[in-house]
Design an enzyme around this catalytic site. Sequence first.
Site, PDB file in Angstrom:
ATOM      1  N   ASP A 188       7.206  -5.364  18.707  1.00  7.71           N
ATOM      2  CA  ASP A 188       6.652  -4.259  19.035  1.00  7.71           C
ATOM      3  C   ASP A 188       5.256  -4.307  19.568  1.00  7.71           C
ATOM      4  OD1 ASP A 188       6.157  -1.234  18.839  1.00  7.71           O
ATOM      5  OD2 ASP A 188       5.204  -1.357  17.241  1.00  7.71           O
ATOM      6  N   GLU A 272      10.751  -2.396  22.665  1.00  2.00           N
ATOM      7  CA  GLU A 272      10.568  -1.022  22.555  1.00  2.00           C
ATOM      8  C   GLU A 272      10.608  -0.470  24.116  1.00  2.00           C
ATOM      9  OE1 GLU A 272       6.659   1.916  20.650  1.00  2.00           O
ATOM     10  OE2 GLU A 272       6.317   0.136  21.909  1.00  2.00           O
ATOM     11  N   CYS A 325      11.281   4.801   8.074  1.00  2.00           N
ATOM     12  CA  CYS A 325      11.258   3.822   6.795  1.00  2.00           C
ATOM     13  C   CYS A 325      12.545   2.757   7.025  1.00  2.00           C
ATOM     14  CB  CYS A 325      11.409   4.185   5.397  1.00  2.00           C
ATOM     15  SG  CYS A 325      11.415   3.026   4.118  1.00  2.00           S
ATOM     16  N   CYS A 328      14.774   2.573   3.504  1.00  2.00           N
ATOM     17  CA  CYS A 328      15.811   3.514   3.319  1.00  2.00           C
ATOM     18  C   CYS A 328      16.059   4.352   4.476  1.00  2.00           C
ATOM     19  CB  CYS A 328      15.048   4.457   2.135  1.00  2.00           C
ATOM     20  SG  CYS A 328      13.657   5.487   2.623  1.00  2.00           S
ATOM     21  N   CYS A 344       6.462   4.733   1.693  1.00  2.00           N
ATOM     22  CA  CYS A 344       7.546   5.561   1.862  1.00  2.00           C
ATOM     23  C   CYS A 344       7.696   6.042   0.266  1.00  2.00           C
ATOM     24  CB  CYS A 344       8.665   4.820   2.396  1.00  2.00           C
ATOM     25  SG  CYS A 344      10.344   5.940   2.382  1.00  2.00           S
ATOM     26  N   CYS A 346      10.486   6.020  -1.268  1.00  3.72           N
ATOM     27  CA  CYS A 346      11.118   5.277  -1.854  1.00  3.72           C
ATOM     28  C   CYS A 346      10.454   4.097  -2.578  1.00  3.72           C
ATOM     29  CB  CYS A 346      12.376   4.762  -0.877  1.00  3.72           C
ATOM     30  SG  CYS A 346      11.737   3.421   0.433  1.00  3.72           S
ATOM     31  N   ASP A 353       2.916  -1.609  12.280  1.00  4.04           N
ATOM     32  CA  ASP A 353       3.710  -2.392  13.394  1.00  4.04           C
ATOM     33  C   ASP A 353       4.810  -3.250  12.901  1.00  4.04           C
ATOM     34  OD1 ASP A 353       1.592  -1.229  14.777  1.00  4.04           O
ATOM     35  OD2 ASP A 353       0.328  -3.074  14.901  1.00  4.04           O
TER      36      ASP A 353
HETATM   37 ZN   LIG Z   1      11.670   4.539   2.381  1.00  7.52          ZN
END
Ligand SMILES: [Zn+2]
Length: 368
Positions: A188, A272, A325, A328, A344, A346, A353
């Site tokens: 990225d 990307e 994320c 998850c 996140c 989770c 990045d």
């Molecule tokens: Zn997550």
Amino acid sequence: MAQIVKRAYRYRFHPTPEQASEPARTSGCVRLVYNRALEMRTRAYTLEGRRVSYVESSATLTQWKRGGDYDFLSEVSSVPLQQALRHLQAAFANFFAKRAEYPTFRSRKKSRASAEYTRSAFRWREGRLTLAKMDAPLNVVWSRPLPEGAEPSTVTVSRDAAGRWFVSILVEETIRPLDPVEGMVGVDAGITSLVALSTGEKIVNPRHERRDRRKLAKAQRNLARKEKGSANRAKARLKVAKVYVRITDRRRDHLHKIATRLVRENQVIAVEDLTVRNLVKNHGLARAISDASWRELRSMLEYKAQWCGRTVVAVDRWFPSSKLCSACGTVAGAMPLNVRTWECACGATHDRDVNAAKNILAAGPAER
Ligand SMILES: [Zn+2]
């Protein structure tokens, strides 16, 4: 399976005063021929709805050389002039095929001075290169060797904004693909680094770049203070150009090393899509340099991968690589550019990045 590719090797050379005047004069003539031929084609197209052929523009060039205002064109090698007409022909072919915009005039200030010599217009003997209309071979700095037994097919001489002369030598080369490897990586264009990898590694800008950029900013401020058209302004502009080419040269070296390494270590490289970068509305020189180097890295990865039997896959431009994320699969809310790390629901904590690079790797193979 080995493949034959055309590869350009670029070297700096130090011309004698006579040698410098020849390509300078030739490239001036190249630009003139290109612009006058473009004018002629535009007139024919707009007034008569007619497309001018390469043969026709070549015949006109012969007429120009015979007499009148442009008879000095006969004093330089004819090959670079013919090449200019071929480039113009290609530009029009691309325009008519809707692959490109209408060709534009080449300005002395904006376009790089260059002249292209095909096989009949230069001599290549025992590692010495002599251009048409020159007595002595060029004093080339052979910073790396040409491949053993290479026969140059085209030679392009150019001068950059900082006044340095370069010769780019096109040769055919046999390339053998590397042995297959297991590795796959997502890459990225980083915000805090030059690039981030799905492995968690971040590759930073080349050494000295921060200092060079400060110098660039200072040189630009200095230029802005100089009176338009003055000798000091010209001097200040050259100074800006010198710092700028140093930054871009060092960066290109750095990018070559990164691309070579990624291609050597990985069978599949997921990146990307280019257009994503256009969505980042942040102008200014720093951003422009970053965007340019991302494009450059992309194209290096693509041709090096092709040479070595590796695969580059581009991930769709609407893919929310930063906000997803990688642990998850939940898509987070808005993610302004100043957010460098995030957590996140989770429980996973992400470097922005690196998380994006992981997602690009996960999505990459599905795009194939
Ligand atoms: Zn997550």
